[in-house]
Design a protein around this motif. Structure first.
Motif, PDB file in Angstrom:
ATOM      1  N   PRO A  40       0.802  -1.225   0.000  1.00  0.00           N
ATOM      2  CA  PRO A  40       0.000   0.000   0.000  1.00  0.00           C
ATOM      3  C   PRO A  40       0.837   1.278   0.000  1.00  0.00           C
ATOM      4  O   PRO A  40       1.775   1.419   0.786  1.00  0.00           O
ATOM      5  N   ILE A  41       0.499   2.182  -0.908  1.00  0.00           N
ATOM      6  CA  ILE A  41       1.158   3.487  -0.977  1.00  0.00           C
ATOM      7  C   ILE A  41       0.413   4.437  -0.051  1.00  0.00           C
ATOM      8  O   ILE A  41      -0.695   4.885  -0.356  1.00  0.00           O
ATOM      9  N   VAL A  42       0.980   4.684   1.092  1.00  0.00           N
ATOM     10  CA  VAL A  42       0.357   5.583   2.070  1.00  0.00           C
ATOM     11  C   VAL A  42       1.363   6.658   2.454  1.00  0.00           C
ATOM     12  O   VAL A  42       2.567   6.469   2.337  1.00  0.00           O
ATOM     13  N   GLY A  43       0.825   7.767   2.905  1.00  0.00           N
ATOM     14  CA  GLY A  43       1.667   8.902   3.259  1.00  0.00           C
ATOM     15  C   GLY A  43       2.220   8.796   4.664  1.00  0.00           C
ATOM     16  O   GLY A  43       2.264   7.707   5.270  1.00  0.00           O
ATOM     17  N   ASN A  44       2.596   9.918   5.185  1.00  0.00           N
ATOM     18  CA  ASN A  44       3.224   9.983   6.500  1.00  0.00           C
ATOM     19  C   ASN A  44       2.161  10.013   7.599  1.00  0.00           C
ATOM     20  O   ASN A  44       1.951  11.010   8.285  1.00  0.00           O
ATOM     21  N   ILE A  45       1.456   8.895   7.739  1.00  0.00           N
ATOM     22  CA  ILE A  45       0.456   8.791   8.798  1.00  0.00           C
ATOM     23  C   ILE A  45       0.966   7.827   9.856  1.00  0.00           C
ATOM     24  O   ILE A  45       1.553   6.791   9.546  1.00  0.00           O
ATOM     25  N   LYS A  46       0.757   8.189  11.095  1.00  0.00           N
ATOM     26  CA  LYS A  46       1.255   7.375  12.197  1.00  0.00           C
ATOM     27  C   LYS A  46       0.137   7.124  13.197  1.00  0.00           C
ATOM     28  O   LYS A  46      -0.676   8.001  13.476  1.00  0.00           O
ATOM     29  N   LYS A  47       0.103   5.916  13.701  1.00  0.00           N
ATOM     30  CA  LYS A  47      -0.872   5.557  14.713  1.00  0.00           C
ATOM     31  C   LYS A  47      -0.608   6.368  15.973  1.00  0.00           C
ATOM     32  O   LYS A  47       0.524   6.451  16.463  1.00  0.00           O
ATOM     33  N   THR A  48      -1.642   7.015  16.488  1.00  0.00           N
ATOM     34  CA  THR A  48      -1.520   7.752  17.742  1.00  0.00           C
ATOM     35  C   THR A  48      -2.237   6.964  18.841  1.00  0.00           C
ATOM     36  O   THR A  48      -2.779   5.879  18.590  1.00  0.00           O
ATOM     37  N   LYS A  49      -2.243   7.502  20.035  1.00  0.00           N
ATOM     38  CA  LYS A  49      -2.863   6.799  21.154  1.00  0.00           C
ATOM     39  C   LYS A  49      -4.328   6.514  20.849  1.00  0.00           C
ATOM     40  O   LYS A  49      -5.087   7.402  20.485  1.00  0.00           O
ATOM     41  N   MET A  50      -4.716   5.259  21.001  1.00  0.00           N
ATOM     42  CA  MET A  50      -6.073   4.858  20.643  1.00  0.00           C
ATOM     43  C   MET A  50      -7.100   5.508  21.565  1.00  0.00           C
ATOM     44  O   MET A  50      -6.955   5.510  22.785  1.00  0.00           O
ATOM     45  N   GLN A  51      -8.130   6.074  20.936  1.00  0.00           N
ATOM     46  CA  GLN A  51      -9.234   6.679  21.670  1.00  0.00           C
ATOM     47  C   GLN A  51     -10.443   5.738  21.623  1.00  0.00           C
ATOM     48  O   GLN A  51     -10.544   4.861  20.765  1.00  0.00           O
ATOM     49  N   ASP A  52     -11.365   5.972  22.525  1.00  0.00           N
ATOM     50  CA  ASP A  52     -12.512   5.070  22.662  1.00  0.00           C
ATOM     51  C   ASP A  52     -13.660   5.505  21.744  1.00  0.00           C
ATOM     52  O   ASP A  52     -14.699   5.979  22.197  1.00  0.00           O
ATOM     53  N   PHE A  53     -13.437   5.362  20.432  1.00  0.00           N
ATOM     54  CA  PHE A  53     -14.532   5.621  19.486  1.00  0.00           C
ATOM     55  C   PHE A  53     -14.336   4.788  18.225  1.00  0.00           C
ATOM     56  O   PHE A  53     -13.222   4.381  17.889  1.00  0.00           O
ATOM     57  N   VAL A  54     -15.446   4.548  17.546  1.00  0.00           N
ATOM     58  CA  VAL A  54     -15.447   3.848  16.259  1.00  0.00           C
ATOM     59  C   VAL A  54     -15.623   4.900  15.172  1.00  0.00           C
ATOM     60  O   VAL A  54     -16.529   5.736  15.245  1.00  0.00           O
ATOM     61  N   LEU A  55     -14.762   4.869  14.172  1.00  0.00           N
ATOM     62  CA  LEU A  55     -14.826   5.829  13.074  1.00  0.00           C
ATOM     63  C   LEU A  55     -15.671   5.257  11.937  1.00  0.00           C
ATOM     64  O   LEU A  55     -15.526   4.090  11.574  1.00  0.00           O
ATOM     65  N   ILE A  56     -16.539   6.096  11.374  1.00  0.00           N
ATOM     66  CA  ILE A  56     -17.410   5.697  10.269  1.00  0.00           C
ATOM     67  C   ILE A  56     -17.109   6.597   9.072  1.00  0.00           C
ATOM     68  O   ILE A  56     -17.068   7.820   9.202  1.00  0.00           O
ATOM     69  N   TYR A  57     -16.915   5.975   7.902  1.00  0.00           N
ATOM     70  CA  TYR A  57     -16.635   6.731   6.678  1.00  0.00           C
ATOM     71  C   TYR A  57     -17.635   6.350   5.604  1.00  0.00           C
ATOM     72  O   TYR A  57     -17.713   5.195   5.189  1.00  0.00           O
ATOM     73  N   LYS A  93     -17.921   8.369  15.473  1.00  0.00           N
ATOM     74  CA  LYS A  93     -17.702   9.588  14.697  1.00  0.00           C
ATOM     75  C   LYS A  93     -17.968   9.254  13.237  1.00  0.00           C
ATOM     76  O   LYS A  93     -17.307   8.378  12.670  1.00  0.00           O
ATOM     77  N   VAL A  94     -18.930   9.961  12.636  1.00  0.00           N
ATOM     78  CA  VAL A  94     -19.368   9.662  11.281  1.00  0.00           C
ATOM     79  C   VAL A  94     -18.972  10.806  10.343  1.00  0.00           C
ATOM     80  O   VAL A  94     -19.362  11.957  10.553  1.00  0.00           O
ATOM     81  N   TYR A  95     -18.215  10.459   9.292  1.00  0.00           N
ATOM     82  CA  TYR A  95     -17.837  11.445   8.278  1.00  0.00           C
ATOM     83  C   TYR A  95     -18.661  11.190   7.011  1.00  0.00           C
ATOM     84  O   TYR A  95     -18.660  10.081   6.474  1.00  0.00           O
ATOM     85  N   SER A  96     -19.347  12.242   6.552  1.00  0.00           N
ATOM     86  CA  SER A  96     -20.210  12.110   5.384  1.00  0.00           C
ATOM     87  C   SER A  96     -20.436  13.477   4.749  1.00  0.00           C
ATOM     88  O   SER A  96     -20.448  14.498   5.434  1.00  0.00           O
ATOM     89  N   LYS A  97     -20.645  13.491   3.438  1.00  0.00           N
ATOM     90  CA  LYS A  97     -21.009  14.737   2.762  1.00  0.00           C
ATOM     91  C   LYS A  97     -22.423  15.170   3.147  1.00  0.00           C
ATOM     92  O   LYS A  97     -22.809  16.316   2.935  1.00  0.00           O
ATOM     93  N   ASN A  98     -23.204  14.233   3.720  1.00  0.00           N
ATOM     94  CA  ASN A  98     -24.582  14.524   4.147  1.00  0.00           C
ATOM     95  C   ASN A  98     -24.697  14.584   5.664  1.00  0.00           C
ATOM     96  O   ASN A  98     -25.712  14.192   6.236  1.00  0.00           O
ATOM     97  N   LYS A 126     -26.558  11.302  21.443  1.00  0.00           N
ATOM     98  CA  LYS A 126     -25.420  11.913  22.138  1.00  0.00           C
ATOM     99  C   LYS A 126     -24.107  11.179  21.899  1.00  0.00           C
ATOM    100  O   LYS A 126     -23.028  11.767  22.029  1.00  0.00           O
ATOM    101  N   ASN A 127     -24.163   9.888  21.552  1.00  0.00           N
ATOM    102  CA  ASN A 127     -22.908   9.154  21.359  1.00  0.00           C
ATOM    103  C   ASN A 127     -22.525   9.021  19.878  1.00  0.00           C
ATOM    104  O   ASN A 127     -21.584   8.313  19.538  1.00  0.00           O
ATOM    105  N   ILE A 128     -23.265   9.707  18.985  1.00  0.00           N
ATOM    106  CA  ILE A 128     -22.925   9.719  17.561  1.00  0.00           C
ATOM    107  C   ILE A 128     -22.674  11.158  17.128  1.00  0.00           C
ATOM    108  O   ILE A 128     -23.565  12.007  17.227  1.00  0.00           O
ATOM    109  N   LYS A 129     -21.469  11.443  16.668  1.00  0.00           N
ATOM    110  CA  LYS A 129     -21.104  12.778  16.184  1.00  0.00           C
ATOM    111  C   LYS A 129     -20.923  12.731  14.674  1.00  0.00           C
ATOM    112  O   LYS A 129     -20.296  11.810  14.143  1.00  0.00           O
ATOM    113  N   PHE A 130     -21.454  13.758  13.985  1.00  0.00           N
ATOM    114  CA  PHE A 130     -21.389  13.806  12.526  1.00  0.00           C
ATOM    115  C   PHE A 130     -20.474  14.938  12.067  1.00  0.00           C
ATOM    116  O   PHE A 130     -20.496  16.036  12.632  1.00  0.00           O
TER     117      PHE A 130
END
Length: 353
Positions: free
Chosen positions: A182-199, A225-230, A241-245
């Motif tokens: 995989p061709i990936v950039g300069n991304i590094k794992k940081t300290k894990m937080q207690d959330f599930v990411l949604i894309y 945490k939900v990332y969406s154009k909508n 309260k536990n879902i952020k958009f």
């Protein structure tokens, strides 16, 4: 200084994110670069490369169906667009700004490939879709590998070198094909937080998005945490309260690096990044052969899941994330054990000899 013209497909975010890493590597190695992509991606690229010329192009979308290319539907889509005139304007602009490039690189962008053919310039193709030229078809309902093969054959019938980035192993013996991890950039794992990411991919809406959100509002002891154009629409429909958009912005990469796991559509580049970061992924593929194939590979190598969305399947995925992390670490050691940068620059030098 050698000049490199790079054409980047603007569909979704994967091609752009991959080529940002590639362009940085070229600049670091003293190549002069000019970029061509569609208008919606100009702002992102300008933020990364304020001193690089970026040309706007019209990227044709070839409509496909289960039989391969659909000339009738494609004709209807472009009946009011003079694609050839736009190509001539594009070629004129390259020569005005840049002169004749020494090398052309395309990431699923056909205009620059046509320019390379017309001007007899070496061409390197970098789209991950090319892997389907060498893979046997897996039966996927209402989808066909022909969609991928025919479009690649139409866009890029010849090349000096083909570089295929893949998060799963490929056995390709052709001397002018290079498979890289995989061709990936300069991304590094940081300290894990207690959330599930949604894309949710900006490329297309899907009924699976609402199905997933209807499940998530029932899980009150997890944060999402939900990332969406909508995002605004979903915020009204699924207020909890536990879902952020969020709209897509620079904070997505930060959240990606710190999330406990990811639920996402099946784009190749994002899957590649989470494997690099050792983050499990639950794939909800869009209705394309490639995304559904990617989902099956994640399931096959036990790096996550692609099960039908239910409350139980989502909870099982989240609760078994540590098992998936262990599998990903072992998988990376076996299949992704060298860096793409050295192989990439070596290939550039060989093509330009």
């Amino acid at each position: 200084m050698k000049k490199v013209l790079i054409g980047i497909c603007g569909i979704g975010n994967g091609h752009i994110n991959r080529q940002i890493s590639v362009i940085k590597e070229l600049i670091k190695n003293n190549y002069e670069v000019i970029i061509a992509t569609e208008s919606s991606k100009i702002e992102v690229l300008e933020a990364h490369f304020p001193n690089v010329h970026i040309l706007t192009i019209t990227i044709p979308w070839i409509v496909c169906n289960k039989n391969g290319l659909s000339f009738t539907e494609t004709l209807f889509k472009y009946e009011n667009i003079d694609v050839f005139k736009k190509f001539l304007e594009f070629g004129t602009e390259i020569e005005r700004i840049f002169g004749k490039p020494d090398l052309v690189i395309t990431d699923y962008e056909p205009n620059v490939a046509q320019y390379a053919y017309a001007m007899d310039i070496p061409l390197i193709t970098m789209e991950q879709q090319s892997k389907f030229l060498y893979l046997n078809e897996i039966k996927i309902a209402n989808q066909s590998i022909k969609e991928e093969k025919y479009r690649i054959n139409y866009f890029f019938p010849k090349y000096s070198k083909k570089i295929i980035s893949s998060f799963f192993p490929l056995n390709i013996k052709e001397k002018n094909v290079l498979v890289v991890p995989p061709i990936v950039g300069n991304i590094k794992k940081t300290k894990m937080q207690d959330f599930v990411l949604i894309y949710f991919s900006p490329y297309s809406d899907s009924p699976e998005y609402d199905k997933l959100l209807s499940v998530l509002i029932k899980i009150t002891d997890k944060n999402f945490k939900v990332y969406s154009k909508n995002s605004e629409k979903y915020k009204e429909l699924y207020d909890n309260k536990n879902i952020k958009f969020y709209n897509f912005n620079s904070s997505f990469k930060e959240d990606l690096a710190s999330c406990s796991c990811l639920i996402s559509t099946g784009g190749h580049q994002l899957i590649s990044e989470v494997i690099f970061l050792e983050i499990p992924v639950y794939v909800i593929p869009l209705n394309t052969y490639e995304q559904k194939y990617n989902a099956k590979m994640i399931d096959h190598y036990n790096l996550g899941t692609c099960k039908k969305i239910t409350l139980n399947s989502v909870l099982n995925f989240i609760n078994n994330k540590d098992k998936y992390v262990f599998n990903i670490v072992s998988y990376k050691k076996k299949y992704n054990d060298f860096n793409w940068q050295e192989q990439f620059i070596k290939t550039i030098e060989e093509v330009l000899k």
